[in-house]
Design an enzyme around this catalytic site. Structure first.
Site, PDB file in Angstrom:
ATOM      1  N   ASP A   1       0.922  -1.054  -0.045  1.00 30.83           N
ATOM      2  CA  ASP A   1      -0.104   0.437   0.001  1.00 30.83           C
ATOM      3  C   ASP A   1       0.940   1.175  -0.044  1.00 30.83           C
ATOM      4  OD1 ASP A   1      -1.107  -2.342   0.693  1.00 30.83           O
ATOM      5  OD2 ASP A   1      -2.026  -0.958   2.750  1.00 30.83           O
TER       6      ASP A   1
ATOM      7  N   GLU B   1     -10.246  -3.001   4.283  1.00 29.67           N
ATOM      8  CA  GLU B   1      -9.132  -2.579   4.356  1.00 29.67           C
ATOM      9  C   GLU B   1      -8.698  -1.084   4.046  1.00 29.67           C
ATOM     10  OE1 GLU B   1      -6.016  -5.851   4.962  1.00 29.67           O
ATOM     11  OE2 GLU B   1      -6.779  -5.196   3.000  1.00 29.67           O
TER      12      GLU B   1
HETATM   13  C1  FRU Z   1      -3.950  -3.788   3.267  1.00 31.51           C
HETATM   14  C2  FRU Z   1      -3.451  -4.478   4.137  1.00 31.51           C
HETATM   15  C3  FRU Z   1      -3.155  -3.372   5.324  1.00 31.51           C
HETATM   16  C4  FRU Z   1      -2.434  -3.336   6.030  1.00 31.51           C
HETATM   17  C5  FRU Z   1      -1.336  -3.520   5.174  1.00 31.51           C
HETATM   18  C6  FRU Z   1       0.347  -4.364   6.163  1.00 31.51           C
HETATM   19  O1  FRU Z   1      -3.233  -4.064   1.733  1.00 31.51           O
HETATM   20  O2  FRU Z   1      -3.210  -5.036   5.035  1.00 31.51           O
HETATM   21  O3  FRU Z   1      -4.232  -3.212   5.486  1.00 31.51           O
HETATM   22  O4  FRU Z   1      -2.127  -2.546   7.167  1.00 31.51           O
HETATM   23  O5  FRU Z   1      -1.526  -4.289   3.838  1.00 31.51           O
HETATM   24  O6  FRU Z   1       1.124  -4.383   4.719  1.00 31.51           O
END
Ligand code: FRU
Length: 763
Positions: free
Chosen positions: A277, A454
């Site tokens: 992300d 998320e």
């Molecule tokens: C989304 C996610 C988030 C988390 C991050 C961990 O892609 O699963 O929810 O904060 O990646 O790398």
């Protein structure tokens, strides 16, 4: 001819016969403690550590076939291997006990190929029990065929295992296995890629009298877990090889950075290692900041930290050291950043405006997620974690990804954050970013049958540019079952009064941000000056289903281009529109073609004979469907493969077909046909804007009413572009195709050492 000149000639002859790569590898092996080439029982690094077959089941000097021999030479081998038939090799302790390593560093290299039915074997072991073991590489076959490969090591501080799961389809053939300890981490590499990394400090344990065994381990009164297969060579160093050296001895192509196969040329990607992300997108003091989920230690998800890059034009990025490293068992999960211009947090000092990061701390032991702060007073170059962390703790396992913005009417900060497994978001309010008041919850709503929510985002937008008619967009990602399969983003349109979000649509209305497979965890930039006024966002250009399998090296993952987001009123209601941020136009070169007013008859291509080709392109095309049932553009065409982008007139859908786009075999869910509903545009026309890069296409239909973003992995030779229409002629009103200039031209001049966690540097 003198003896000297004869020797000189002989030298020239041999060096020109040995590939450059092999020479480099040989020089890496120069300072090895022991090198077993397996042509004979000798130790190539000296007479010290000869091999002694256990039983008579090991044959030295098996000549490798041509390709295998070349591969062997490139990795510093000699083109011969030893064949083990349930055998093993005992290493003498050496005249000076050299294999009892000292200090705090070691590296082991093994190049091997299994020929047995079982992977329950030990490969390289100086064992004698976990309390005495110095180093050990072993594996277990798992019921599904995968391989559980492990590196164990003992130091004065303890004993750890660095384990990795290697998928079944990667186990066939020859492999290079490297285990390394550098005094702070025990790491395992498979074919040059880091696959396990575990912290451990201390000095190597003093050697024991238990022998080093290759292809087995001491057990009972004999040698257990014996190997069946070939070992090309085995090498032991008393130092930690660098990542580049490991790549070299593993035969990985060492191409210049940003010129590797599939390397995006106009999209952001890190020099090396895994990203997911985007985080902390903020414009601050003349710079756009891009933080991102980053594994500083390898090419798979893990050790999540915030990597960091900055840009002045949203296109060219400068890499900076890791901003927020994983620490004390707390990974730094996703979150956002704000420029705290009024110093509401009190973090500001001597007039410096604090840049404040709000992130989820993921406790790897307790499996708890909390919200936390860190701040920087030097334009994001150095960071301090807030001593009062966490600022929100619900004692929850799935509570993450805070996005914070300034809510002007209430003059306070608002956070939207996800209760992932409950498929809800929560809203919190705060005057100082430290004390948070729970305001309300929203969800579940929208797409059913999704595993989690998320990375939420929330912002207000004018509808069709009218500042007096605004709506709020609440964006929420879902981890699986999005329309193109796997992860994706949905959105809700409604009203936010500073406390509560009210959905304009029925709760089961499903709106997708992007209908392709590779647009996830999108985040909007905060701090865009009001004079600019755009809402800009960008996403991770991948998909959780196959992200860890995409065939890129030495990095894995990239971002989409920044996009401008808007709202427009349609017959179905208010909907999102997205366009590539206009800054991309600065990368355009002279059009390779500009054409208009031609018919595309089935089976013909108006671009034929115009020599239109390119790997990285910005395409704008306007069509009238005419009598065609489908029409569009094929890109990255060649070798019988291409990515087909088009419009289906009967279904009123835009589509991207990547089923035969190039490499699709690395994951069963990758190949696919993706479509997005798209009504005909003005005067029954269809416009397509396509950004093609070395491993992606992004297609914006009818001024961004529908978007499809997809990764593709075509061969570099696939550069063709063509037009098509099916069953009847379509009309091409206009097309313009421009090459895009790489943003990484000066990349080699930069350096982003992934291990450099510099907290006090001022770049
Ligand atoms: C989304 C996610 C988030 C988390 C991050 C961990 O892609 O699963 O929810 O904060 O990646 O790398």
């Amino acid at each position: 001819m003198s003896i000297r000149s004869l020797l000189f000639c002989a030298c020239l002859l041999t060096t020109s016969l040995v590939p450059a790569a092999a020479q480099e590898t040989a020089s890496i092996m120069k300072d090895a403690v022991a090198v077993w080439h397996m042509k004979s029982a000798d130790d190539g690094a000296g007479a010290n550590s000869r091999l002694e077959p256990i039983g008579d089941k090991t044959a030295f000097g098996v000549k490798l076939d041509r390709e295998d021999a070349t591969a062997s030479l490139q990795r510093g081998g000699d083109g011969y291997a030893a064949r083990f038939s349930n055998g093993a090799l005992l290493v003498g302790q050496g005249a000076n006990g050299e294999i009892n390593l000292k200090g705090k560093e070691l590296t082991i290299l093994l190049r091997l190929k299994s020929e047995g039915d079982s992977w329950d074997v030990t490969l390289f072991s100086k064992h004698g029990g976990h309390e005495r073991l110095q180093y050990n590489i072993f594996c277990f076959g798992m019921p599904d065929g995968a391989l559980d490969l492990g590196f164990e090591i003992g130091t004065t501080e303890g004993f750890v295992k660095a384990p990795a799961i290697i998928p079944a389809d990667r186990m066939k053939g020859w492999h290079d296995i490297v285990a390394r300890f550098d005094g702070s981490r025990a790491e395992l590499y498979f074919d040059g890629e880091a696959c396990a990394s575990v912290p451990l400090s201390g000095l190597l344990r003093p050697g024991s009298d238990s022998p080093l065994i290759i292809g087995g381990e001491s057990g009972g009164d004999g040698v257990a877990r014996r190997f069946t297969g070939m070992i090309d060579h085995a090498v032991l160093w008393n130092r930690a090889l660098t990542a580049d050296e490991i790549a070299q001895v593993s035969g990985r192509q060492t191409q210049p950075l940003y010129q590797e196969p599939y390397r995006p040329q106009v999209h952001f990607s890190p020099e090396r290692n895994w990203i997911n992300d985007p985080n902390g997108l903020v414009f601050h003091d003349g710079e756009y900041h891009l933080f991102y989920q980053y594994n500083p230690f390898g090419n798979q998800w893990g050790h999540m930290s915030w990597g960091h890059a900055v840009s002045r034009d949203l296109m060219h990025w400068k890499h900076l050291p890791v901003a927020l490293p994983e620490e004390d068992g707390i990974m730094i999960f996703s979150g956002s950043a704000v420029s705290d211009d009024n110093n509401t947090s009190g973090f500001g000092k001597d007039g410096a405006t604090p840049l404040v990061a709000i992130y989820s701390g993921h406790d790897t032991h307790l499996l708890r997620q909390t919200q936390n702060l860190a701040f920087s007073l030097d334009k994001g170059r150095t960071w301090t974690k807030y001593e009062g962390n966490p600022v929100i703790d619900l004692d929850a396992e799935h509570f993450r990804d805070p996005k914070v913005f300034w809510h002007q009417p209430d003059k306070r900060w608002v956070m939207v954050v996800s209760l992932a497994d409950k498929k809800k978001v929560q809203f919190y309010g705060s005057a100082d970013l430290k004390q948070w008041e729970h305001l309300s919850d929203f969800g579940p709503a929208g797409a059913p049958n999704v595993p989690n929510w998320e990375c939420p985002d929330l912002f207000e937008l004018p509808v069709d540019g009218n500042e007096d008619a605004t709506r709020w967009v609440l964006q929420v990602d879902v981890g699986d079952n999005a329309p193109a399969g796997g992860s994706g983003g949905q959105y809700f349109v409604g009203e936010f009064d500073g406390r509560t979000f009210r959905n304009d649509n029925a709760s089961d209305t499903i709106l997708w941000v992007d209908h392709g497979a590779d647009f996830y965890a999108v985040q909007s930039f905060s701090g865009i000056p009001s004079g600019d006024g755009r809402t800009l966002w960008l996403a991770w250009m991948s998909n959780w289903r196959y992200a860890s399998a995409i065939p890129t090296y030495p990095w894995r993952g990239s971002m989409t281009l920044p996009r401008e987001v808007g709202l427009t009123r349609t017959a179905e209601g208010v909907r999102l529109v997205q366009q590539p941020a206009r800054e991309i136009e600065k990368l355009r070169g002279k059009p390779v073609v500009k054409l208009g007013g031609v018919e595309i008859k089935p089976g013909t291509d108006p671009l034929d004979e115009r020599d239109v080709e390119g790997r990285v392109l910005d395409i704008e095309a306007d069509f009238a469907p005419g009598k065609a049932t489908r029409f569009g553009i094929r890109v990255r065409e060649g070798k019988g493969a291409c990515t087909i982008i088009g419009y289906d007139v009967r279904l009123r859908e835009m589509f991207v077909d990547r089923r035969k786009s190039g490499r699709v075999d690395f994951h069963p869910d990758f190949a696919g046909f993706h479509s997005a509903p798209l009504p005909l545009g003005k005067n029954g026309r269809v416009s397509l804007r396509v950004i093609v890069d070395d491993s992606s296409v992004a297609v914006f239909g009818n001024d961004g009413r529908a978007v499809i973003t997809d990764r593709i992995f075509p061969d570099a030779s696939q550069t063709g572009v063509s037009l098509f229409a099916e069953e009847g002629a379509a009309r091409l009103d206009s097309i313009s195709i421009c090459p895009l200039e790489s943003i990484w031209r000066s990349a080699t001049a930069q350096s982003q050492d992934p291990r450099r966690v510099v907290r006090d540097s001022r770049l």
